[in-house]
Design a protein around this motif. Structure first.
Motif, PDB file in Angstrom:
ATOM      1  N   VAL A   8      41.658  64.133 -13.020  1.00  9.25           N
ATOM      2  CA  VAL A   8      41.693  62.773 -12.489  1.00  9.25           C
ATOM      3  C   VAL A   8      41.153  61.822 -13.550  1.00  9.25           C
ATOM      4  CG1 VAL A   8      40.786  61.215 -10.725  1.00  9.25           C
ATOM      5  CG2 VAL A   8      41.430  63.559 -10.112  1.00  9.25           C
ATOM      6  N   THR A  64      38.647  61.934  -6.017  1.00  6.11           N
ATOM      7  CA  THR A  64      38.346  63.045  -6.925  1.00  6.11           C
ATOM      8  C   THR A  64      38.159  64.368  -6.192  1.00  6.11           C
ATOM      9  OG1 THR A  64      35.963  62.576  -6.914  1.00  6.11           O
ATOM     10  CG2 THR A  64      37.293  61.499  -8.620  1.00  6.11           C
ATOM     11  N   VAL A  70      36.999  65.015 -14.184  1.00  4.68           N
ATOM     12  CA  VAL A  70      37.225  63.587 -13.987  1.00  4.68           C
ATOM     13  C   VAL A  70      36.880  62.870 -15.284  1.00  4.68           C
ATOM     14  CG1 VAL A  70      36.537  61.514 -12.724  1.00  4.68           C
ATOM     15  CG2 VAL A  70      36.728  63.712 -11.519  1.00  4.68           C
ATOM     16  N   VAL A  96      31.549  61.558  -7.897  1.00  3.44           N
ATOM     17  CA  VAL A  96      32.018  62.784  -8.544  1.00  3.44           C
ATOM     18  C   VAL A  96      31.086  63.953  -8.224  1.00  3.44           C
ATOM     19  CG1 VAL A  96      32.541  63.882 -10.757  1.00  3.44           C
ATOM     20  CG2 VAL A  96      33.214  61.510 -10.352  1.00  3.44           C
TER      21      VAL A  96
END
Length: 324
Positions: A8, A64, A70, A96
């Protein structure tokens, strides 16, 4: 979230899209995330776009969820870093951490402050006195503290001023390439005969992807590789060779930038960073090279790819009114 989309990218600016290119070339599905739900170019197959507000941890956690990595590439407007960047970083960390993914941050070098011309390496203290330098230091400290506390795994890759496809807001962005191709005067900053490392955006993206893939990368910062350090005038000479005609150059001082800053806040914010262009600014990427090797695009090739992008019809149309 599609179970196969493990990467992501928060932010669809120049760095986020360069990372997208790198991942797509490796055959990896990608999710892009921004607040508008729009990107100014067609997306490749295997790339999806979702909308989220990165300043909201719940939103970050939502987009996420299920990710393995990420990439943190979203940032406030340049002139709003001091007020907004630390809070944004705190939100991304919180979101996250809830998704359980690893976090890779694309950083710059502002936190070190002036070094009296000595090479910049990862062991330097965060000694910046500028507003934006202190903000960058605060963000880096938040990220590494979260890693040390066990909230999530974090790695930071740092690059110098960059150039390349999609890069317009930079010392080697539209002010150089678009102006040169339009036959206009190129406006640069500071002492044009001092060495100044610049990073090709595709090399930055490749290095961040490499960092994301290795456990040894996490919990620390890395200066990503850049091609040989040149002076600004030497770099312009390479651009001249590529486009096949001379380029007229002038250097803007602080007073010019302050004047422009009355109408363009981002330009005014450059003034406090003038030290980077009035002393040698050489970035040492030896730590990265010792662990991962040095894979950089020679400036001549990178300039050729950059010129080709600046000659695309969409860019030429958008910048047709470029003024001298």
């Amino acid at each position: 979230m599609n179970k196969q989309v493990k990467h992501v990218i928060l932010g669809t600016g120049q760095l986020g899209l360069a990372i997208m290119d790198e991942l797509v070339a490796a055959g990896r599905p990608v999710k892009l995330v921004n607040r508008s739900g729009r990107v100014n170019e067609p997306l490749p197959a295997g790339v999806i776009l979702e909308t989220a507000e990165a300043t909201q941890p719940d939103e970050v956690a939502r987009v996420t969820a299920g990710a393995e990595v990420v990439f943190f590439c979203v940032q406030p407007a340049y002139h709003q870093w001091p007020e907004q960047f630390p809070a944004l970083a705190a939100s991304v960390i919180a979101g996250v951490a809830r998704s359980g993914a690893r976090l890779v941050f694309g950083d710059n070098l502002y936190m070190y402050g002036p070094t009296d011309g000595q090479p910049l390496h990862e062991g330097l203290p965060y000694a910046a006195k500028t507003r934006k330098g202190r903000a960058r230091a605060q963000v880096a400290n938040l990220l590494l503290a979260a890693h040390e506390a066990g909230k999530l795994q974090v790695t930071i890759g740092r690059a110098s001023d960059f150039y390349g496809p999609r890069v317009t807001d930079s010392m080697a962005g539209a002010m150089l390439f678009a102006a040169a191709l339009a036959g206009k005067t190129v406006n640069l900053t500071g002492n044009l005969e001092l060495p100044h490392t610049i990073t090709y955006i595709r090399d930055f993206a490749r290095a961040l992807v490499t960092l994301s893939e290795h456990e040894v990368a996490y919990g620390r910062t890395w200066h990503v590789p850049s091609a040989e350090t040149l002076t600004q005038n030497q770099f312009v000479q390479l651009v001249e060779a590529e486009i096949g005609r001379p380029i007229k150059v002038r250097s803007a001082g602080a007073w010019v930038l302050r004047l422009v800053g009355l109408f363009n806040p981002a330009a005014g914010e450059v003034v406090e960073m003038m030290y980077e262009f009035n002393e040698s600014f050489v970035v040492d990427h030896g730590q990265y090279a010792a662990v991962f090797g040095t894979h950089v695009t020679p400036h001549q090739q990178a300039i050729r790819e950059t010129v080709a992008w600046y000659q695309t019809p969409a860019f030429v149309k958008d910048f047709a009114d470029l003024k001298d």
